[in-house]
Write a protein that holds these residues in place. Structure first.
Motif, short mmCIF file in Angstrom:
data_model
loop_
_atom_site.label_atom_id
_atom_site.label_comp_id
_atom_site.label_asym_id
_atom_site.label_seq_id
_atom_site.Cartn_x
_atom_site.Cartn_y
_atom_site.Cartn_z
N VAL A 166 0.95 -0.95 -0.25
CA VAL A 166 0.38 -0.07 -0.09
C VAL A 166 0.70 1.35 0.44
CG1 VAL A 166 -1.69 1.21 1.49
CG2 VAL A 166 -1.72 -1.26 1.67
N ALA A 167 2.04 1.22 0.08
CA ALA A 167 2.67 2.69 0.97
C ALA A 167 3.66 2.53 -0.30
CB ALA A 167 3.40 2.36 2.08
N ASP A 224 -0.83 7.52 9.00
CA ASP A 224 -2.53 8.73 8.99
C ASP A 224 -2.42 9.13 7.94
OD1 ASP A 224 -0.94 10.60 8.56
OD2 ASP A 224 -2.13 11.82 10.18
N GLN A 225 -1.84 9.11 6.74
CA GLN A 225 -1.71 9.60 5.02
C GLN A 225 -2.36 8.65 4.63
OE1 GLN A 225 1.98 11.80 3.99
NE2 GLN A 225 1.53 13.03 5.52
N LEU A 226 -1.85 7.42 4.86
CA LEU A 226 -2.19 6.14 3.91
C LEU A 226 -3.39 5.51 4.69
CD1 LEU A 226 0.72 4.18 4.08
CD2 LEU A 226 -0.18 5.05 1.96
N ASP A 227 -4.37 6.07 5.56
CA ASP A 227 -5.37 5.52 6.07
C ASP A 227 -6.81 5.18 5.27
OD1 ASP A 227 -7.93 4.97 7.51
OD2 ASP A 227 -6.44 5.89 9.21
N ASP A 228 -7.06 5.79 4.48
CA ASP A 228 -8.27 5.88 3.65
C ASP A 228 -6.85 4.38 2.32
OD1 ASP A 228 -9.42 7.46 4.56
OD2 ASP A 228 -9.42 8.79 2.73
N ALA A 229 -6.22 4.30 2.20
CA ALA A 229 -5.52 4.25 0.70
C ALA A 229 -5.32 1.78 1.25
CB ALA A 229 -4.09 3.97 0.73
N PHE A 230 -4.87 2.30 2.90
CA PHE A 230 -5.30 0.79 3.96
C PHE A 230 -6.13 -0.09 3.70
CE2 PHE A 230 -4.83 -1.72 6.96
CZ PHE A 230 -3.45 -2.39 6.72
N ARG A 231 -7.66 1.35 4.55
CA ARG A 231 -9.17 0.66 4.65
C ARG A 231 -9.34 -0.01 2.91
NH1 ARG A 231 -11.98 2.96 9.00
NH2 ARG A 231 -11.82 4.25 9.52
N ALA A 232 -8.54 0.62 1.97
CA ALA A 232 -9.30 0.21 0.46
C ALA A 232 -8.89 -1.35 0.22
CB ALA A 232 -8.83 1.06 -0.50
N ALA A 233 -7.76 -0.96 0.52
CA ALA A 233 -6.76 -2.92 0.16
C ALA A 233 -7.33 -3.56 1.20
CB ALA A 233 -5.16 -2.09 0.10
#
Length: 257
Positions: A166-167, A224-233
Motif C-alpha cells: 500500500v505504501a 494516517d496519510q495511508l489510512d484511506d488507501a489501507f482501508r480500501a486495500a
C-alpha cells in the motif's frame, strides 16, 4: 531506540493485546513464564511493564511473600495497571514505578536485589542498553535470572508486506528486531556465562477487514496519510479471501547469573 507514538499509548497497547488474544492461537505468557521460572516469594523487577500483561500474573505467582517492582515510563499505563491490580486483589504485591530504563541505577535500584528480571518488548528502548544490562546484572541475586524478549526480524512479515504494497516502499526490519537478534544477546554474553535464546510464534488470523484495520492502526506501521488507501486495500482483500494471517514472531534471551 526512540520511544514512538504507540509505545506510551495505553489504548494502542490494549488494542494490540486484544488482537493477540482474540485472533492468536498461543499465549505469549506461557512461553515467557516457562523461561522465567518464577517461584512464590521471588522478588521480581519488570522493566517496561505497560498495562500489566505479565505483571498481574507475576504478582499471583510470587504470592504475598514476594513482590513485583513494575517499571514503566507511561503514567497512563501504570494507572491502568494499578486499577486492575486492585480489582484482582494483587495490589499488595505490586509496586508501580514511573521511570525510564536509563535511570534505574540512580532512581530505584541503589540497594535492592532481585531474583528475577523481566523485559517484555521493552529493553531496546534504553539509550544505553550496555549500562542497563550491567545494572540488572549487579542487582540480581546469585543464581538470579534475566529474561527479555522482543520482535524478530520476521515479526509480522505478512502484515508488513501488505502494508508495504500500500505504501509503495519497503518498511524493513525494525531497530527493536535488530537489537533482539544482535546487540541484546551480545551485551548479555559479555556479563553472563549462561545465556540461551528461544523463539516464539503466534499466528494471528483476522476474519474481517475491520479487525485487521484495527490491529494495523494500533501498530507502529500506522500512517494516517495511508489510512484511506489501507482501508480500501483491506476491503479489496477480504472481498476475495476469508482471512488474513500474520505471524507474531518473537526472540527471547535467558541469562542466569
Amino acid at each position: 531506540m526512540a520511544i514512538g507514538r504507540f509505545d506510551r499509548d495505553a489504548a494502542a497497547l490494549t488494542e494490540r493485546l486484544r488482537s493477540h488474544e482474540l485472533f492468536g492461537s498461543r499465549d505469549i505468557n506461557d512461553w515467557i513464564f516457562a523461561q522465567l521460572r518464577v517461584q512464590p516469594g521471588h522478588r521480581v523487577i519488570e522493566l517496561g511493564c505497560g498495562t500489566g500483561k505479565q505483571t498481574l500474573p507475576l504478582a499471583e505467582r510470587v504470592g504475598r511473600s514476594g513482590s513485583v517492582l513494575a517499571v514503566d515510563i507511561s503514567e497512563e499505563a501504570l494507572g491502568a495497571l494499578s486499577r486492575e491490580a486492585l480489582a484482582r486483589g494483587v495490589d499488595g504485591q505490586i509496586l508501580p514505578c514511573r521511570a525510564d530504563l536509563d535511570h534505574l541505577a540512580d532512581e530505584i535500584m541503589s540497594a535492592t536485589e532481585f531474583d528475577r528480571a523481566l523485559g517484555s518488548f521493552s529493553l531496546y528502548y534504553a539509550h544505553d542498553p550496555a549500562r542497563l544490562f550491567v545494572t540488572i546484572y549487579r542487582h540480581l541475586t546469585i543464581g538470579g535470572l534475566l529474561f527479555f524478549c522482543g520482535p524478530s526480524r520476521k515479526n509480522n512479515a505478512e502484515l508488513r508486506s501488505f502494508h508495504d504494497s500500500v505504501a509503495g516502499h519497503a518498511s524493513g526490519a525494525t531497530a527493536a528486531a535488530l537489537f533482539m537478534e544482535d546487540d541484546g544477546p551480545r551485551h548479555v554474553r559479555e556479563l553472563f556465562e549462561d545465556v540461551s535464546v528461544t523463539a516464539f510464534e503466534n499466528p494471528l488470523r483476522f476474519e474481517s477487514a475491520t479487525e485487521l484495520y484495527r490491529y494495523w492502526s494500533s501498530y507502529y506501521l500506522y500512517d494516517d496519510q495511508l489510512d484511506d488507501a489501507f482501508r480500501a486495500a483491506v476491503a479489496e482483500f477480504f472481498a476475495n479471501h476469508d482471512q488474513f494471517v500474520t505471524v507474531k514472531r518473537a526472540i527471547g534471551v535467558t541469562a542466569v547469573r
